[in-house]
Every structure is written in C-alpha cells, then in structure tokens.
Scaffold this active site. Sequence first.
Site, short mmCIF file in Angstrom:
data_model
loop_
_atom_site.label_atom_id
_atom_site.label_comp_id
_atom_site.label_asym_id
_atom_site.label_seq_id
_atom_site.Cartn_x
_atom_site.Cartn_y
_atom_site.Cartn_z
N CYS A 45 -14.13 4.55 -28.19
CA CYS A 45 -15.30 5.30 -28.29
C CYS A 45 -16.06 5.32 -26.82
O CYS A 45 -17.03 5.05 -26.72
CB CYS A 45 -16.34 4.59 -29.26
SG CYS A 45 -15.54 4.23 -30.95
N GLU A 46 -15.21 6.22 -26.08
CA GLU A 46 -15.94 6.66 -24.72
C GLU A 46 -15.22 7.93 -24.34
O GLU A 46 -13.94 8.02 -24.66
CB GLU A 46 -15.53 5.48 -23.32
CG GLU A 46 -16.06 4.21 -23.92
CD GLU A 46 -16.80 3.58 -22.80
OE1 GLU A 46 -16.94 4.22 -21.59
OE2 GLU A 46 -16.75 2.32 -22.71
N TYR A 60 -10.05 5.59 -11.99
CA TYR A 60 -9.98 6.42 -11.00
C TYR A 60 -9.46 7.74 -11.06
O TYR A 60 -9.05 8.64 -10.28
CB TYR A 60 -8.74 5.75 -10.07
CG TYR A 60 -8.49 4.23 -9.92
CD1 TYR A 60 -9.35 3.61 -9.22
CD2 TYR A 60 -7.49 3.62 -10.64
CE1 TYR A 60 -9.13 2.53 -9.19
CE2 TYR A 60 -7.34 2.27 -10.56
CZ TYR A 60 -8.22 1.46 -9.80
OH TYR A 60 -8.19 0.29 -9.75
N GLY A 107 0.83 -1.28 -0.05
CA GLY A 107 0.01 -0.02 0.11
C GLY A 107 0.65 1.39 -0.05
O GLY A 107 0.13 2.36 -0.21
N GLU A 164 3.78 -7.07 1.76
CA GLU A 164 3.24 -7.19 0.09
C GLU A 164 3.09 -6.21 -0.64
O GLU A 164 2.28 -5.50 -1.02
CB GLU A 164 1.81 -7.91 0.33
CG GLU A 164 1.49 -8.89 1.37
CD GLU A 164 0.05 -9.15 1.74
OE1 GLU A 164 -0.81 -8.57 1.27
OE2 GLU A 164 -0.26 -10.30 2.13
N PRO A 165 4.29 -5.42 -0.73
CA PRO A 165 4.38 -4.16 -1.70
C PRO A 165 3.99 -4.60 -3.20
O PRO A 165 4.41 -5.76 -3.59
CB PRO A 165 5.74 -3.80 -1.57
CG PRO A 165 6.72 -5.01 -1.36
CD PRO A 165 5.57 -5.93 -0.41
N GLY A 166 3.17 -3.85 -4.06
CA GLY A 166 2.92 -4.12 -5.34
C GLY A 166 3.52 -2.58 -5.96
O GLY A 166 4.72 -2.85 -6.59
N ARG A 167 2.52 -1.86 -5.91
CA ARG A 167 2.99 -0.44 -6.69
C ARG A 167 4.32 -0.05 -6.43
O ARG A 167 5.06 0.56 -7.22
CB ARG A 167 1.89 0.46 -6.50
CG ARG A 167 2.03 1.79 -7.11
CD ARG A 167 1.14 2.95 -6.38
NE ARG A 167 -0.09 2.22 -6.30
CZ ARG A 167 -1.46 2.40 -6.63
NH1 ARG A 167 -1.44 2.80 -7.86
NH2 ARG A 167 -2.49 1.83 -6.13
N1 LLP Z 1 -1.90 -6.91 -0.40
C1 LLP Z 1 -3.17 -6.97 -0.66
C2 LLP Z 1 -3.89 -7.78 0.09
C3 LLP Z 1 -3.75 -6.10 -1.64
O1 LLP Z 1 -5.20 -6.19 -1.69
C4 LLP Z 1 -3.05 -5.45 -2.47
C5 LLP Z 1 -3.58 -4.42 -3.40
C6 LLP Z 1 -1.58 -5.15 -2.52
C7 LLP Z 1 -1.03 -6.06 -1.41
C8 LLP Z 1 -0.89 -4.44 -3.09
O2 LLP Z 1 -0.91 -3.13 -2.74
P1 LLP Z 1 -0.10 -1.75 -3.46
O3 LLP Z 1 1.42 -2.16 -2.56
O4 LLP Z 1 0.02 -2.30 -4.86
O5 LLP Z 1 -0.37 -0.65 -3.00
N2 LLP Z 1 -5.80 -1.12 -9.27
C9 LLP Z 1 -5.56 -0.04 -8.39
C10 LLP Z 1 -4.83 -0.76 -7.12
C11 LLP Z 1 -5.54 -1.90 -6.45
C12 LLP Z 1 -4.94 -2.31 -5.24
C13 LLP Z 1 -5.57 -3.74 -4.88
N3 LLP Z 1 -4.92 -4.34 -3.73
C14 LLP Z 1 -4.85 1.00 -8.82
O6 LLP Z 1 -4.28 1.14 -10.15
O7 LLP Z 1 -4.25 2.10 -8.34
#
Ligand code: LLP
Length: 427
Positions: free
Chosen positions: A356-357, A329, A247, A286-289
């Site tokens: 087309c939106e 978003y 997050g 659990e970093p993603g972004r």
């Molecule tokens: N762990 C869990 C349980 C999650 O649901 C998520 C993201 C993450 C980790 C990773 O979060 P991050 O570090 O990436 O913020 N599509 C949206 C973001 C959706 C996030 C969903 N869950 C966007 O484009 O901003």
Amino acid sequence: MTQPLQFFQYENGILSSENVSLATIAQKIGTPVYIYSAEGFLTPFREFSEGLSEFNHLICFALKSNSNLSILRLLAQEGAGMDLVSGGELYRAEKALVSAEKIVFSGVGKTAEEMQQGLNYHGTGIYSFNVESIPELKLLNEVALNMNRKAPVALRFNPDVDAKTHPYISTGLKKNKFGISKSEVLEVIRSLDQLKGIHLKGLSIHIGSQLLSLAPLDDAFGRLEELLCALDQKLKSPLEFIDLGGGIGITYRDEKTPPIQKYCKLIKKHFGKRLKAPSQLKILIEPGRTLSGNAGVLVSKIIYRKQRRSKDFLVIDAAMNDLIRPALYESYHEIVPIHEKHLLPKVKTNIVGPVCESSDCFASDRPFPAHADQGELVAILSAGAYGFSMSSTYNSRPRPAEVLIQKGRFQVIRSRETWEDLIRGED
Ligand code: LLP
C-alpha cells in the site's frame, strides 16, 4: 561487465539457466522467488582473479550485496574472501567457513562487541578492521589491549572524489560520513606509538557504488598513490596491503560499464610497481554488485491486469519489500515475461506490487507485452545484488524463497518464510 540476460536465456521459449526452466522452479517453489545462477557469480569472479593474477591479491566479496550462506560458500570455495560491515555479517561468514585471513571488516559504526567478535574470529582474528574514524581507532585500541592483542588495521582514506553515481551510494566525498582525510591519516601515523593495541597494516578506499566510468577511480587511486608516497618516509615498517574497495557498475538496461580487464589495468597503472617484489604489497578489492548483480532474477506472478484509460497496470506478487531498489533509488530493472511467446506486441504498462504505497512500483510507462495477463510469470532482472539482502517483511509479507542453479540442477538455498516466521519473538 555483466549483462541482465548473460546468465539467463530463453531455451525452447522459456527463460532458463543451464537448461533449467525458471517456469518449472516457479511451479515447484512458488512465487515470488529469487533465482541465482552459480556461473553468474563465478564468471566475473574469475575475470577479476585473472586480471590480478600477476599480483599477490585477494578478492573480498562485499557480502552485503548478497549474503545467502550458499552463495558465500560458493565464492569462498573459489578462493574469495569477504568484506563485511556488521556482527551479523561476520556470523554469516563464520557459518560459511570463510577463513580468518580473508576477512576485512568495514563500516562507520563498529561497536566494541563487534570488535571483540572480529578479534576472536576463529581464534586468530580477522585480517583487517578497515577503520573509518579516529574515535573508532581509539576504541579498537582499547578493546584489543583489554584482550592482550594487537588489532590489524587499515585506515579508510576518504579521497574526496565525486563518484558521479546516485547520491545515496556515493561515499568518497569529504561531505560523506565515510573514511578519514589525508591530514587525519597523517595525524594517526604520528600517534601510532601511543596505540599499542593497533597494528597498522594497510590503507583502504571505497568511493561509491554502481560506477559507470573508471575516471573517478583513476582520480581516487592517484590520490591514494600520493598518500602512499607521503607515508613511505613516515612509517617505521612498510604497509602490508592496500584495499581498493568495490563499486564497478553493471548493466541494468543499456549502460556502458567499465570492463573488468580495464579496471585491473588501472590498478596496475597506479600501483603496479609497488605490487611487485621486493615490496610485495598485497592488493585487496571488494566487489559486491559486480559479482552478484546479474547472477540473479526475481520471478513473480501476475495477479491482475488492471486496465485504465491512460495505461494498464500489472499487479504482480512481488513487491517493494522483496526488492526495494526501484522504490528507494528509482533504479531501473529490466522485466521480461518468462514465456517468450508473450514478448510482442508491447503497450505502455506500470508494473506494480501489492504493497500500500505508490512507490511500490517496479516500472512506470514501460513498454511491456500486451498479452501478459493473470497467472503468467515475469522475471525482474539484475536482482542478485541488494535484492534479497535489502528485503523486509513490510505489510507482513513473508520474504521470498531463494534458489540456486548450478551444474544444470536447482536447489532451494533459503526456504520461503512462513507466517510463523513473521511473528517469531512476538508475545
Ligand atoms: N566496500 C564497501 C566499503 C562498501 O560500502 C560497498 C558497498 C562495497 C564494497 C561494494 O560495492 P559494490 O561493488 O557492490 O558497488 N544498496 C545499494 C548499494 C549500496 C552499496 C553500499 N556499499 C544499491 O542497491 O544500489
């Protein structure tokens, strides 16, 4: 935290990464094309590793943010685990040879088939199912018993904290569908003896995405700490790990984002004692972004400059099906010309795709180079997270190619979809 142009710079007037010109890639591979920098993923990953090095830790990449196999392999080779949310993501992790003891399975709707798949992973089964409801726990118990197994479980605690982010990506409030409350956690603990197919190993939280302040996490960690204390007397055997979710936000424009080091210090403040011997609680994140966001750009070609009395439209060959974040978003992505000479002067411009939106718009009233015109290339920045992974073929547009730049070379890591791909499986 990472910046939009941290891993891509102008070199000899052309946007490049590690001396590889994005114009050359676009010329060879075509547009639109996602281009990633390996260093873009590895730099923040190493920063997390360093920040948590004194603890027994595991960084599980949230692969929903970017699930390309080459990216998963790149991070797995660096020691990353994976946080996943579906059977399809588990299949990808398996193909990328991610070891079983490094996988956590989150998500509110795991099916019995996905549970079996997780328990069968590499024969031993995954590290943890992060369970989000009591009915899910009961089903997992049944599935595991039918397989003569015990399912490793973390309960996802919903701390009822406002993450102060976009409502669509806020997950830690009581009203959200995610996790279970403190009283439900305690109820589960009381009934553990009846759940012979469950091995409770940990607790997890995740309060939302693109957090721009550590304050909500401070609050959530505090509540988790309280819950851990409450459980100390109630549990027969101590927990093995806590999973603090992901997050942390990145800079898309000029947002100030929490530094990784500060985030790690916050973890230490709340859990430092528990993470040290003798209890040796393990910490997962659990970093993603944070790992993928600024590691990628979407390169696109201008099809037309359409002049209107009030403002100009640039119609580009990427669209909302390729990158849906602005449409979904209203999120901001910096857009720059690939050729630096076009940077000035600027005029207010709407940069739009061909779908087309009216929501197929990457930028409205954005000061953009006045001379950028037909045939020229632009890069939509910070597109490495939730870019390709949220793409679709809407308007029957084949999905773009993906390219990885590593050690001064580039390689196609997903070929552009073809029209045949579009109709595969249809009669
Ligand atoms: N762990 C869990 C349980 C999650 O649901 C998520 C993201 C993450 C980790 C990773 O979060 P991050 O570090 O990436 O913020 N599509 C949206 C973001 C959706 C996030 C969903 N869950 C966007 O484009 O901003």
